[in-house]
Design a protein around this motif. Structure first.
Motif, PDB file in Angstrom:
ATOM      1  N   THR A  35     -11.271   0.505  -3.534  1.00  0.00           N
ATOM      2  CA  THR A  35     -10.790   1.002  -2.234  1.00  0.00           C
ATOM      3  C   THR A  35     -10.743   2.534  -2.150  1.00  0.00           C
ATOM      4  O   THR A  35     -10.741   3.094  -1.063  1.00  0.00           O
ATOM      5  CB  THR A  35      -9.392   0.442  -1.918  1.00  0.00           C
ATOM      6  N   ARG A  40     -12.169   8.488   0.051  1.00  0.00           N
ATOM      7  CA  ARG A  40     -13.111   9.568  -0.256  1.00  0.00           C
ATOM      8  C   ARG A  40     -14.113   9.752   0.890  1.00  0.00           C
ATOM      9  O   ARG A  40     -14.453  10.881   1.261  1.00  0.00           O
ATOM     10  CB  ARG A  40     -13.864   9.247  -1.552  1.00  0.00           C
ATOM     11  N   ARG A 113      -4.063   5.482   6.354  1.00  0.00           N
ATOM     12  CA  ARG A 113      -3.752   4.323   5.492  1.00  0.00           C
ATOM     13  C   ARG A 113      -3.775   3.031   6.307  1.00  0.00           C
ATOM     14  O   ARG A 113      -4.263   2.003   5.868  1.00  0.00           O
ATOM     15  CB  ARG A 113      -2.390   4.470   4.810  1.00  0.00           C
ATOM     16  N   ARG A 134      -4.574   2.081  -5.508  1.00  0.00           N
ATOM     17  CA  ARG A 134      -3.254   2.605  -5.902  1.00  0.00           C
ATOM     18  C   ARG A 134      -2.125   1.709  -5.406  1.00  0.00           C
ATOM     19  O   ARG A 134      -1.034   1.726  -5.931  1.00  0.00           O
ATOM     20  CB  ARG A 134      -3.039   3.998  -5.287  1.00  0.00           C
ATOM     21  N   ASP A 135      -2.420   0.952  -4.321  1.00  0.00           N
ATOM     22  CA  ASP A 135      -1.356   0.205  -3.640  1.00  0.00           C
ATOM     23  C   ASP A 135      -1.805  -1.231  -3.356  1.00  0.00           C
ATOM     24  O   ASP A 135      -1.326  -1.849  -2.413  1.00  0.00           O
ATOM     25  CB  ASP A 135      -1.018   0.897  -2.307  1.00  0.00           C
ATOM     26  N   ARG A 184      -2.672  15.624  -8.818  1.00  0.00           N
ATOM     27  CA  ARG A 184      -3.022  14.435  -8.019  1.00  0.00           C
ATOM     28  C   ARG A 184      -2.031  13.290  -8.312  1.00  0.00           C
ATOM     29  O   ARG A 184      -1.587  12.594  -7.406  1.00  0.00           O
ATOM     30  CB  ARG A 184      -4.460  14.009  -8.323  1.00  0.00           C
ATOM     31  N   ASP A 188       0.131  11.584  -5.464  1.00  0.00           N
ATOM     32  CA  ASP A 188      -0.070  10.154  -5.162  1.00  0.00           C
ATOM     33  C   ASP A 188       1.208   9.337  -5.390  1.00  0.00           C
ATOM     34  O   ASP A 188       1.462   8.365  -4.688  1.00  0.00           O
ATOM     35  CB  ASP A 188      -1.198   9.568  -6.042  1.00  0.00           C
ATOM     36  N   ARG A 191       4.213  10.443  -2.610  1.00  0.00           N
ATOM     37  CA  ARG A 191       3.996  10.407  -1.150  1.00  0.00           C
ATOM     38  C   ARG A 191       4.898   9.315  -0.550  1.00  0.00           C
ATOM     39  O   ARG A 191       5.266   8.350  -1.224  1.00  0.00           O
ATOM     40  CB  ARG A 191       2.527  10.186  -0.811  1.00  0.00           C
TER      41      ARG A 191
HETATM   42  O1   DC Z   1      -9.458   5.984  -7.274  1.00  0.00           O
HETATM   43  P1   DC Z   1     -10.014   7.258  -6.639  1.00  0.00           P
HETATM   44  O2   DC Z   1      -9.837   8.487  -7.504  1.00  0.00           O
HETATM   45  O3   DC Z   1     -11.403   7.115  -6.139  1.00  0.00           O
HETATM   46  O4   DC Z   1      -9.079   7.493  -5.330  1.00  0.00           O
HETATM   47  C1   DC Z   1      -9.254   8.597  -4.505  1.00  0.00           C
HETATM   48  C2   DC Z   1      -7.937   8.920  -3.775  1.00  0.00           C
HETATM   49  O5   DC Z   1      -7.647   7.895  -2.834  1.00  0.00           O
HETATM   50  C3   DC Z   1      -6.713   9.088  -4.662  1.00  0.00           C
HETATM   51  O6   DC Z   1      -6.202  10.404  -4.559  1.00  0.00           O
HETATM   52  C4   DC Z   1      -5.691   8.142  -4.142  1.00  0.00           C
HETATM   53  C5   DC Z   1      -6.288   7.528  -2.913  1.00  0.00           C
HETATM   54  N1   DC Z   1      -6.198   6.073  -2.878  1.00  0.00           N
HETATM   55  C6   DC Z   1      -5.102   5.518  -2.286  1.00  0.00           C
HETATM   56  O7   DC Z   1      -4.204   6.264  -1.863  1.00  0.00           O
HETATM   57  N2   DC Z   1      -4.987   4.182  -2.163  1.00  0.00           N
HETATM   58  C7   DC Z   1      -5.945   3.369  -2.643  1.00  0.00           C
HETATM   59  N3   DC Z   1      -5.817   2.038  -2.498  1.00  0.00           N
HETATM   60  C8   DC Z   1      -7.078   3.923  -3.289  1.00  0.00           C
HETATM   61  C9   DC Z   1      -7.166   5.293  -3.399  1.00  0.00           C
END
Ligand code: DC
Length: 237
Positions: A35, A40, A113, A134-135, A184, A188, A191
């Motif tokens: 995701t 990105r 989001r 991340r979530d 980062r 992350d 937030r």
């Molecule tokens: O996993 P990545 O480094 O490609 O993620 C890029 C950014 O996207 C990272 O700073 C956090 C965000 N992200 C997010 O907030 N929720 C997700 N489900 C995936 C990534």
């Protein structure tokens, strides 16, 4: 309710989530969906359109109106899949330093989001998917059957990222990468909306000192045990 055959993998940047997720997806014949590429892609397109990235409403509107697609790879240049933003191939551009530097800000916006979570959830609800982010275990797919939180120290992750860039022939400074990684992580995980954290029922793995094969083998056993335990319970009920 649990959605069968769904695997959520969360964790900080460069913890090895994508490598692990892709291998698990291949092993189980599931769809692999990273995701992070969506956040990105929005960051990249906002830059191309010269939007002010601090303009939350403008960037959120862009996220609502941009179609991001993940397809099977069209070229053999090391990619796992094609990432398309309104039809434009952005697979490698989304890895550029300017995207890296701004994606945390863009992904902290509620409108962004909301738009992307909806798209991700729709795909997740179909099942037979390994979804990485991340979530995922906490917000996108709290009903996932198996939840993994893959962690590693910032130093180990910076070393891996450095090696990755060097192998691609790109410049890499360990100290700079480590500092950016820490920043980062801080952004992350603090937030307001959907911060990075393990779901209460996630299995937490720390991959420090393990190579990708060891992480994969350990996790595969955990996932197989979980999938078959649920299967036996289902049959008995
Ligand atoms: O996993 P990545 O480094 O490609 O993620 C890029 C950014 O996207 C990272 O700073 C956090 C965000 N992200 C997010 O907030 N929720 C997700 N489900 C995936 C990534």
């Amino acid at each position: 309710m649990t959605i069968p055959e769904t695997i959520a993998i969360d964790g900080p940047a460069a913890s090895g989530k994508s490598t692990l997720g892709k291998r698990l997806a291949d092993a189980f014949g599931y769809l692999f969906f990273d995701t992070g590429v969506m956040y990105r892609a929005i960051t990249l397109v906002a830059g191309q359109k010269e939007l002010d990235l601090r303009d939350e409403a403008g960037v959120s509107a862009l996220a609502e109106n941009t179609e991001i697609d993940v397809q099977n790879p069209s070229r053999e240049d090391g990619r796992n899949c094609d990432i398309l933003a309104d039809g434009q191939d952005v697979t490698w551009q989304i890895r550029r330093p300017e995207v890296e530097a701004n994606v945390s800000l863009v992904s902290s916006y509620q409108g962004v989001r909301q738009a992307l979570t909806e798209q991700q959830r729709r795909i997740g609800l179909r099942g037979r998917v390994v979804m990485v982010g991340r979530d995922i275990g906490t917000v996108v797919l709290p009903e996932a059957q198996v939840k993994i939180y893959l962690d590693a120290s910032a130093e180990e992750r910076a070393r891996r990222r450095c090696l990755e860039l060097t192998l691609r022939g790109e410049p890499a400074c360990y100290e700079e990468i480590l500092a950016a990684m820490r920043e980062r992580d801080r952004f992350d995980s603090t937030r307001q909306i959907a911060p990075l954290r393990p779901a209460e029922d996630a299995i937490i793995l720390n991959s420090d000192g393990m190579d990708a094969d060891q992480v994969f083998e350990n996790t595969k056993i955990i996932v197989e045990t979980r999938l078959s335990a649920d299967h036996i319970t289902d049959e008995r009920s």
